[in-house]
Scaffold this active site. Sequence first.
Site, PDB file in Angstrom:
ATOM      1  N   GLU A 166       3.319   1.377   4.996  1.00  0.00           N
ATOM      2  CA  GLU A 166       3.866   2.557   4.323  1.00  0.00           C
ATOM      3  C   GLU A 166       5.396   2.554   4.251  1.00  0.00           C
ATOM      4  O   GLU A 166       6.066   3.220   5.048  1.00  0.00           O
ATOM      5  CB  GLU A 166       3.383   3.841   5.010  1.00  0.00           C
ATOM      6  CG  GLU A 166       1.884   4.023   4.970  1.00  0.00           C
ATOM      7  CD  GLU A 166       1.439   5.415   5.424  1.00  0.00           C
ATOM      8  OE1 GLU A 166       2.295   6.227   5.797  1.00  0.00           O
ATOM      9  OE2 GLU A 166       0.232   5.676   5.410  1.00  0.00           O
ATOM     10  N   GLU A 355      -6.269   2.657   5.890  1.00  0.00           N
ATOM     11  CA  GLU A 355      -6.267   3.896   6.687  1.00  0.00           C
ATOM     12  C   GLU A 355      -6.889   5.027   5.899  1.00  0.00           C
ATOM     13  O   GLU A 355      -6.615   5.182   4.700  1.00  0.00           O
ATOM     14  CB  GLU A 355      -4.833   4.343   7.046  1.00  0.00           C
ATOM     15  CG  GLU A 355      -4.180   3.571   8.147  1.00  0.00           C
ATOM     16  CD  GLU A 355      -2.767   4.072   8.458  1.00  0.00           C
ATOM     17  OE1 GLU A 355      -2.487   5.277   8.302  1.00  0.00           O
ATOM     18  OE2 GLU A 355      -1.953   3.219   8.843  1.00  0.00           O
TER      19      GLU A 355
HETATM   20  C1  FCB Z   1      -0.282   7.341   8.295  1.00  0.00           C
HETATM   21  C2  FCB Z   1       0.401   6.390   9.276  1.00  0.00           C
HETATM   22  C3  FCB Z   1      -0.278   6.313  10.622  1.00  0.00           C
HETATM   23  C4  FCB Z   1      -0.715   7.690  11.079  1.00  0.00           C
HETATM   24  C5  FCB Z   1      -1.538   8.365  10.019  1.00  0.00           C
HETATM   25  C6  FCB Z   1      -2.087   9.712  10.412  1.00  0.00           C
HETATM   26  O1  FCB Z   1       0.594   7.721   7.292  1.00  0.00           O
HETATM   27  O2  FCB Z   1       0.455   5.105   8.730  1.00  0.00           O
HETATM   28  O3  FCB Z   1       0.579   5.693  11.538  1.00  0.00           O
HETATM   29  O4  FCB Z   1       0.390   8.448  11.396  1.00  0.00           O
HETATM   30  O5  FCB Z   1      -0.751   8.523   8.868  1.00  0.00           O
END
Ligand code: FCB
Length: 457
Positions: A166, A355
């Site tokens: 990110e 994620e």
């Molecule tokens: C994402 C991050 C991760 C965590 C989740 C909830 O944006 O990559 O580290 O904080 O959110």
Amino acid sequence: MTQIQLPKNFLFGAATSAAQIEGGAFLDGRGASVWDTFAGQVGTIADGTTPSVSCDFYHNYKEDLALAKNLGLQSFRFSFSWSRIFPEGTGKANEKGLDFYKRVIDEIHKNNIIPNATIYHWDLPQALEEKGGWINRDIVQWYGEYASLLFREFGNSVPFWATVNEPIATYVGYAQGIFAPGHVSERMGRQANHHVLLSHGEGVQRFRQENIKDGKIGIVVDIWKHHPYRPDNPADCAMAELENEKTYRSYLNPLFHGRYTDALLRYMEKNECMPEIQDGDLEKIARPMDFFGLNCYNRVVDCADENLLEEERKKKHTGGNFQDNGFEFYPKAVYDAVKMLKKNYDLSIPIYVTENGTPGFHEKPDEKGCICDQNRIHYIKGFLYWIGKALEERYDIRGYYVWSLLDNWEWNSGFSSRYGLTYVDFDTQKRIIKESGKWYAKVIEERVIDWEINVHE
Ligand code: FCB
């Protein structure tokens, strides 16, 4: 009720990151990261905590990886702590740091799990921040040296590599000040982002130079698409459009088209935040990758009339439905993102959803010791349903990782925001598999999702 069957070769896993789970912040020669420093300042972290112990994965990794195996996880996503390996950010590597990751990766393999490593997940060595951090163009070489060492040490035992998690987090840390290192300057944010992208390109180049057999390299970008609250209102549409430019498109365009869009360039010109870009930078950023890591949690609804949006928020009504934790539930976000990647970027490399998850703010064991997180089950099911839909339409998605294996230290929210499939008691380090963890284990085994589609979803 619709039933979705996920393919046998679809990879299921869970994701974590070093700063959020490891603890051991000052053990065995590790140097401070910007998050250690940032968390030490008053008022930065919601509950005033620091990441210095967190889940203590540094000591508990064997138990935690056994737990991952118990859940049937096929892959484990983790990140390296740059300052554990290079306490000063550059120079001499810390053997004890390397040794820790060697033991972790061996243990992952022993459990028959596939490691998926991220080189940089937000925890810049503090020593580098003191030299300007992501604002200093030398960081491309600092990052490159660090990445090369990891490829040489672990290239043959880790099949999946992400250069950066990110890139927007760097913007949040340099432009908005709510993430480490806490600067507030749009100009710095844009420059930092350019250097993150350039470092990604450097990482891809060095990966190719190492000639790693069977290894794949990509980047992880989060896509939170902005939608206008009133699709027929020009001000709402313009607002959503600009936000899309300033967020995920500001990464995807350089990565896949080798340029910043005219709209973003105009914005940066007008707001005097144009980064320094040198000849050849964009070619370097756009080097071909092997896979794309998509982090997807939700969408954002924009309304130019703040009062209206506030009223609607109170009614919890902004075009979708809402979960107990207050967030909108919009699982179609993942399908929208995958479609957009094909349509706008002609993406031809496989996607891994690296994620996806949802927080609980008041989770604790009930009288029977159970954490009944039905909300999380519903959320994950919805996203898996839409991934299944995209697969039916032949989009190339190869895997899915829940954020996260464990409750952990959630950056500026501290411990108040629990995302785990496993509950962690941070006082005793006791772990309890949540209902969502048991359910996810079953999904991994059976690969079937039953879903009642709601008109708003
Ligand atoms: C994402 C991050 C991760 C965590 C989740 C909830 O944006 O990559 O580290 O904080 O959110």
